[in-house]
Structures are given as structure tokens and as C-alpha cells.
Design an enzyme around this catalytic site. Structure first.
Site, PDB file in Angstrom:
ATOM      1  N   GLU A 452     -69.270 -72.945  18.516  1.00  0.00           N
ATOM      2  CA  GLU A 452     -69.646 -71.805  17.857  1.00  0.00           C
ATOM      3  C   GLU A 452     -69.847 -72.546  16.351  1.00  0.00           C
ATOM      4  O   GLU A 452     -68.755 -73.107  15.949  1.00  0.00           O
ATOM      5  CB  GLU A 452     -68.596 -70.644  17.720  1.00  0.00           C
ATOM      6  CG  GLU A 452     -67.028 -71.151  17.522  1.00  0.00           C
ATOM      7  CD  GLU A 452     -65.997 -70.036  17.294  1.00  0.00           C
ATOM      8  OE1 GLU A 452     -66.472 -69.354  16.491  1.00  0.00           O
ATOM      9  OE2 GLU A 452     -65.073 -69.978  18.015  1.00  0.00           O
ATOM     10  N   ASP A 525     -63.198 -71.546  19.047  1.00  0.00           N
ATOM     11  CA  ASP A 525     -61.753 -71.466  18.396  1.00  0.00           C
ATOM     12  C   ASP A 525     -60.752 -70.642  19.104  1.00  0.00           C
ATOM     13  O   ASP A 525     -60.936 -69.824  19.865  1.00  0.00           O
ATOM     14  CB  ASP A 525     -62.069 -70.773  16.958  1.00  0.00           C
ATOM     15  CG  ASP A 525     -62.892 -71.784  16.042  1.00  0.00           C
ATOM     16  OD1 ASP A 525     -63.085 -72.897  16.290  1.00  0.00           O
ATOM     17  OD2 ASP A 525     -63.228 -71.203  15.213  1.00  0.00           O
ATOM     18  N   ASP A 527     -58.719 -68.310  18.470  1.00  0.00           N
ATOM     19  CA  ASP A 527     -58.472 -66.872  18.033  1.00  0.00           C
ATOM     20  C   ASP A 527     -59.176 -65.822  18.624  1.00  0.00           C
ATOM     21  O   ASP A 527     -59.782 -66.169  19.559  1.00  0.00           O
ATOM     22  CB  ASP A 527     -58.877 -67.191  16.331  1.00  0.00           C
ATOM     23  CG  ASP A 527     -60.400 -67.430  15.963  1.00  0.00           C
ATOM     24  OD1 ASP A 527     -61.023 -67.553  17.020  1.00  0.00           O
ATOM     25  OD2 ASP A 527     -60.700 -67.894  15.020  1.00  0.00           O
ATOM     26  N   ASP A 529     -61.974 -64.042  17.450  1.00  0.00           N
ATOM     27  CA  ASP A 529     -63.342 -64.322  17.524  1.00  0.00           C
ATOM     28  C   ASP A 529     -63.592 -65.362  18.563  1.00  0.00           C
ATOM     29  O   ASP A 529     -64.788 -65.306  19.407  1.00  0.00           O
ATOM     30  CB  ASP A 529     -63.882 -64.710  16.051  1.00  0.00           C
ATOM     31  CG  ASP A 529     -63.923 -63.614  15.119  1.00  0.00           C
ATOM     32  OD1 ASP A 529     -64.014 -62.495  15.786  1.00  0.00           O
ATOM     33  OD2 ASP A 529     -64.093 -63.889  13.977  1.00  0.00           O
TER      34      ASP A 529
END
Length: 659
Positions: A452, A525, A527, A529
Site C-alpha cells: 500500500e 501495515d 493496523d 487500514d
């Protein structure tokens, strides 16, 4: 020639030499021919009989014994099959059928029960008249389970007596069958209790609750009127008891599958019939989604690759819907016929046939091959579908509008699909997705990392081994394909980039032999998102590139959460518990860096922790249960909010924090 290239060629020659050096310095004589006695062959090569010794193979043991109980029920003698898993992961399967024969088998001279559990291809499914249809065709189920168990016990209830035999040490009877007690004269049936052998199932001997429960519920749907009982007595899980019985059979199955979707018509289309000893049952209902979900079964076996029963269903669906559409002016004279995809858009269907002599393509029984089934299913389903449409004009109108709208969307999608096709790999270099390709053309070693953003993409590009690792950065979150029609999917630049980079096509045009990368690695990542992007990508892969998941090409990278340093010692933690262990192990004052994203890691760190095959952790994405996977994608990525909320509440893990 460069020094580096020379070294690489020398290494390749050395490896090739080792591979080709197969000469055996030994004479080949009579003593080299081994004959594996009894069940030794099963223990020696278990994969030949249960596909694998992983968790999937472990559960296969349960299904082999359960199938015997189901066969009794299909023969009209059993009403209930009960499966119990206890605290030690010992399985007990009991049915109230006729009970296995307790006499002496003429051919073996042993009790029939002992013969069933120790002799391969021994059973009542080879034309003796005990069963008209059966899931276990090869007569190896019971003996294979015995061979792969640490121990196995059989109890048969006959005429007020309990017959018993125990097997150990690779399936050998401890003692001949004997009567061990009395029971109610009305009690009849068989009970098999076994413990999987941990020396065979080295990966796990723990049964998955959802896998057991879902399959037993599925069997209850497929065999209306049969009660399936599931008891999980494991203390850490909490004792759980479930009973499933569905008088509506496939009607209730389709309603269950569509419960998290909005139906286009309320009444479920249902048909059943039999011809030439073959029983056919079909149920279907359209929903407002765009993806067809068709599940096929033969003798309760999930034929995941379809076969002639699915072909017959599809033929009838196309024929009847096009005829009705033309007869009732939903299609004009100048209009082309609706395609198979138009007729299937948004349909949920279950097709179940019971066949006395099924022929499957391949040993895994995943595709039905009997040619006569095609016409029989087409005739039975087609006749009753036509009657349904004639008798239910409002329902028929909703279905026709659904199919014709799908046709219009297909026309729009056709143009968008062309944008995804490339005539040569040279065009890939100009992709808007900024693909940084690898230099190797050997797809068996090549990998592509989907990351991303440009920041993470830059680190990955610098840190990778460019010989076999490609990097494809995405700009933001891709389209949620669960909520979009095809033309919007193919108009999406990021999706076009992936399809073109992979090189294997998509949907019905997919050819995995042309896949340019052996591993497709999602690297996002750690997290919320990152998780959202990951599920969006997996939804796209599942709906449009499903074979690459089924064939094991899709992986999820595991980047670290923390960098921990003490002096010159540097360690990485990938989970919170791992971080706690590092604190205890290293002690003292530590320098701890919490990574918020891949972009915070320099190229060397990203290579060392997440991309280097020597150190990295990759999770391979697989589909063990297509029905469950489809439901999860529909719940989590579909339009309906309430099912998603309920799913999250059911599966969320809560913690009490002292603040």
C-alpha cells in the site's frame, strides 16, 4: 562472463548434478520387493487415502465414519447420527441403524466387524444389496481410520447384546470380537470411538469446532429428516450441544445460505425427482448480489469442481429463462439470448444427486463424470422451473428483470474487460500501478509483493531481491468488488494493474499456467487500514481469481510490530505476546520502536524481517470450506449491516483494562 554469473552457473550445475545423481550402488533382486501387509500401506502412505495428514486429513477421519451412519440413514434404517469430541480430542460416532454384522466372514475367517476395520476394500457397498447409494464407495473408510488411529473401539448393539472389539498398534485387533454386556432389546446400531495417531498427524490432533459443526449441519440439510447431533465436551471450549434436522432439506439450505442477503423473490424454487435409480434434488433463489453461488453434491460428497449435474442445471436454467423471457416480451426479437452468466447472476443454488454408481473425475471425488446425469438433472429441474415461472408471475418478473439487467451490465463490462487484456508482457512496464518487475522469467521462483502506497513501495523496491521479487504499490484502497458490478470492477485502475501483472486472466478466462508469479504476497501495515486493504484484496481474489487461492499462490506477509534494541543486539517482535517475551528475555533498559507502517522501515529492515525467505513469516491463504468462505465475504463486505454487526459481536475478543 562476469564473476558473479560464473559463480551462479557453477552453483546451478552443482545442484543439477545432485538432482541427477540418482544411481543406486545396489543389486536389484527378489528381496527388494516389499509387500506391505494389511494396513501397513495406509500408515506408510496416508496421503493416498486421506489426501493429507494436516488438519484437513484429521477431520477426514471423522467424515469416513459419519458417512457410514449416513449411508444407514439413506438406506432407511437410521434416524440419528451423533458425533462427540471429548476433552482429549477422542471422537465417538454413533448411529441407530442396523448395526454392523456380528457373524464370521466367510472369506477372512474373522468376525465381520474385524474384517471391515482391517481389510481394505471390505464393506457392504459393492453390490451386496445393503446400500442403494453410498458416499463411501471404495470400502476403505473404516479400515483407513483404524490404520491411522492410536486406538479404535467398535461397539455394536444387536438383539439386547453389546459386541465389542478394540484395535491398537496400527489397526490390529487386541482380541477377537466378544460380547461385553447387555442392552435394551430395542437398541440397535453401531458406535465407533477412536483417537487419531499423533505420530501420523504431527501438525495437529485437535479438532476444529466450526469444521465439525458446519459439516454435520450440511449433512442434515442434504438428508431431510435425518437428525445430526454434535457434542463438544472440551473443557476449554465449554460444553456445547447442537442438534440439526431439516424436514425442508435443500429449501432450508438455500434459505440458510441466503440469510445475510436480500432475496429478489421470496419463494424458493424447488424441484425433485428420480429417473433410472438416480435421485435429483435442486433448490435455488436469486438475491440482489452479483455473484452466483452454486453448490453441488453427489451422495453427500461436495463436488467442488461441479460436473455433469451442474451442467444439467445450467442447461435447464438457460433454456427455461430464455424461453420465458421471449414468450413474455422481456427479450425482443432483435435481442440476443441471455448468457449463462446473465441467468446465474445473484443465484444461490444447491444441487444434490444420489447415484447408485457414481463416477468421479480424479481420486478426490471433486467432479462428477456420469454423462447420463446431465440430461436427467436438466429434464427434472427444467420441467419444474418452467412450472414455477408460469405459476408465479410476480416472482418470474423479478427474476427476468434481474437477468436482463445483468445482460445490460455485461455489455458495459465487456468494454471494460478489454482494458485488462494485454497482448504482451512488454506493456506491463507502463502500468499505472508502477510495477517494479523482477528480472527472472522463471515463474516457479518469482514473487510479487502487493503493498500500500508509494512510501512502502519505495522501501520494498530498494530492499527486495530484484532477481525474483516484484513490487506493485497500490494507490489507496481498491474497490470493494462485493458491492460492484463487473464494469466498475474492470474500470478500476488498481484492479487492472493486478490482473495485467499476474498475466493469467480472470474469472472464466483464468489460466493459472500463465501466472507469472508463484507467490502473490499481500504486504500491508499491521493496523486497521492495513487489515481493511487486505480483506478488500482477498475479496477480489476470491470473486475474480479464485483458482490462484485454491492452488496456494496467495500469501499474507507478517511485518514486525516492534524493533527492540539492547546495545548492539537488535530483535523484532511480530505480536504483543512476543514483545512481552522479549522484555523478559532481554531485561534492563531497552530501546523499543513501534512501527506504524511499512514506510517507517528502511529497506534493510524490511528485507531482513519481512521479505528475506530465510527469516520472513508468510501465511498461505487457503479455502477449506467454500460455503463458509462465501458467507464470510458476503457478511463482511456486502450491503447488509446487521449481519456484519452480529458477526463482529459474536467473534470479537474483549479485554478488561486497568486504566
Amino acid at each position: 562472463m562476469s564473476e558473479e554469473k560464473e559463480m551462479m552457473e557453477e552453483e546451478s550445475e552443482a545442484v543439477l548434478g545432485e538432482l541427477l545423481d540418482t544411481k543406486v550402488d545396489h543389486t536389484y533382486n527378489d528381496s527388494d520387493i516389499q509387500v506391505l501387509d494389511g494396513l501397513e500401506a495406509v500408515r506408510k502412505r496416508p496421503g493416498m487415502y486421506i489426501a493429507s495428514t494436516s488438519g484437513k486429513g484429521l477431520h477426514h477421519l471423522v467424515w469416513e465414519i459419519v458417512d457410514n451412519g449416513i449411508d444407514e440413514a439413506m438406506a432407511g434404517y437410521a434416524t440419528t447420527v451423533t458425533v462427540t469430541v471429548d476433552e482429549e480430542n477422542i471422537i465417538t460416532v454413533e448411529d441407530d441403524g442396523r448395526g454392523m454384522p456380528t457373524g464370521i466372514n466367510e472369506k477372512t475367517g474373522k468376525s465381520t466387524i474385524e474384517t471391515i476395520f482391517t481389510v481394505l476394500h471390505a464393506g457392504g457397498k459393492f453390490g451386496g444389496g445393503a446400500y442403494k447409494v453410498s458416499g463411501g464407495l471404495h470400502g476403505v473408510g473404516a479400515s483407513v481410520v483404524n490404520a491411522l488411529s492410536e486406538w479404535l473401539e467398535v461397539r455394536v448393539f444387536h438383539n439386547g447384546e453389546i459386541y465389542f472389539v478394540r484395535f491398537e498398534n496400527g489397526g490390529h485387533a487386541v482380541a477377537p470380537m466378544k460380547v461385553i454386556g447387555k442392552c435394551d432389546k430395542e437398541k440397535h446400531g453401531s458406535q465407533v470411538r477412536f483417537k487419531a495417531d499423533p505420530t501420523i498427524f504431527t501438525e495437529t490432533t485437535v479438532y476444529d469446532f466450526d469444521t465439525l459443526r458446519n459439516r454435520l449441519r450440511q449433512l442434515a440439510f442434504l438428508n431431510k429428516g435425518i437428525r445430526m447431533v454434535f457434542n463438544d465436551l472440551r473443557q476449554e471450549e465449554g460444553k456445547r450441544h447442537y442438534e440439526y434436522m431439516f424436514e425442508g432439506g435443500l429449501r432450508e439450505y438455500v434459505a440458510y445460505l441466503n440469510k445475510n442477503r436480500t432475496a429478489v423473490h421470496q419463494e424458493i424454487i424447488y424441484s425433485e425427482g428420480h429417473e433410472k435409480g438416480i435421485q435429483v434434488e435442486v433448490a435455488c433463489q436469486y438475491n440482489d448480489g452479483y455473484n452466483p453461488n452454486v453448490y453441488t453434491f453427489c451422495n453427500n460428497i461436495n463436488t467442488v469442481e461441479g460436473g455433469t449435474h451442474e451442467e444439467g442445471f445450467r442447461m435447464a436454467l438457460n433454456r427455461v429463462i430464455n424461453k420465458y423471457a421471449r414468450d413474455n416480451n422481456f427479450l425482443k426479437e432483435k435481442d440476443d439470448n441471455l448468457t449463462s452468466d446473465d441467468c446465474k447472476e445473484g443465484i444461490t443454488a444447491v444441487i444434490s444427486v444420489k447415484h447408485p454408481d457414481p463416477q468421479y473425475e480424479g481420486q478426490t471425488k471433486t467432479k462428477l463424470g456420469n454423462t447420463e446425469v446431465r440430461k436427467i438433472v436438466s429434464d427434472i429441474f427444467g420441467t419444474q422451473l418452467e412450472r414455477f415461472l408460469m405459476e408465479n408471475p410476480d416472482e418470474a418478473k423479478a427474476i427476468m428483470e434481474k437477468a436482463t439487467l445483468a445482460s445490460q451490465a455485461r455489455m458495459a463490462a465487456k468494454k471494460a474487460r478489454e482494458l485488462t487484456r494485454r497482448k504482451s508482457a512488454l506493456e506491463i512496464s507502463s502500468l499505472p500501478g508502477k510495477l517494479s518487475d523482477c528480472s527472472s522469467k522463471d515463474s516457479s521462483i518469482c514473487e510479487i509483493y502487493i503493498v500500500e502506497g508509494d512510501s512502502a513501495g519505495g522501501s520494498a523496491k530498494q530492499g527486495r531481491d530484484s532477481h525474483y521479487q516484484a513490487i506493485l504499490p497500490l494507490r489507496g484502497k481498491i474497490l470493494n468488488v462485493e458491492k460492484a458490478r463487473q464494469h466498475r470492477v474492470f474500470e478500476n485502475a488498481e484492479i487492472r494493474s493486478m490482473i495485467t501483472a499476474f498475466g493469467c486472466g480472470f474469472m472464466d478466462e483464468i489460466d493459472t499456467s500463465k501466472l507469472r508469479y508463484n507467490k502473490i504476497v499481500i504486504m500491508t501495515d499491521a493496523d486497521v487500514d492495513g487489515s481493511h486493504i487486505r480483506i478488500l484484496l482477498l475479496t477480489f481474489f476470491y470473486r475474480y481469481l479464485k483458482p490462484i487461492i485454491e492452488q496456494g499462490h496467495v500469501y499474507i506477509a507478517q511485518p514486525p510490530l516492534y524493533k527492540v534494541q539492547k546495545g548492539i543486539t537488535v530483535r523484532y517482535a511480530y505480536t504483543e505476546p512476543q514483545m512481552d517475551r522479549l522484555r523478559e528475555e532481554l531485561g534492563g533498559r531497552l530501546s523499543i520502536q513501534r512501527y506504524k507502517g511499512l514506510g517507517e522501515m528502511n529497506p534493510e529492515q524490511l528485507w531482513e524481517t519481512t521479505m528475506d525467505p530465510k527469516n520472513r513469516t508468510l501465511i498461505r491463504v487457503s479455502i477449506d470450506d467454500a460455503e463458509r468462505a462465501d458467507q464470510y465475504f458476503s457478511i463482511m463486505m456486502g450491503e447488509e449491516v446487521e449481519p456484519r454487526k452480529n458477526f463482529i459481536m459474536e467473534h470479537a475478543k474483549f479485554a478488561t483494562l486497568d486504566i
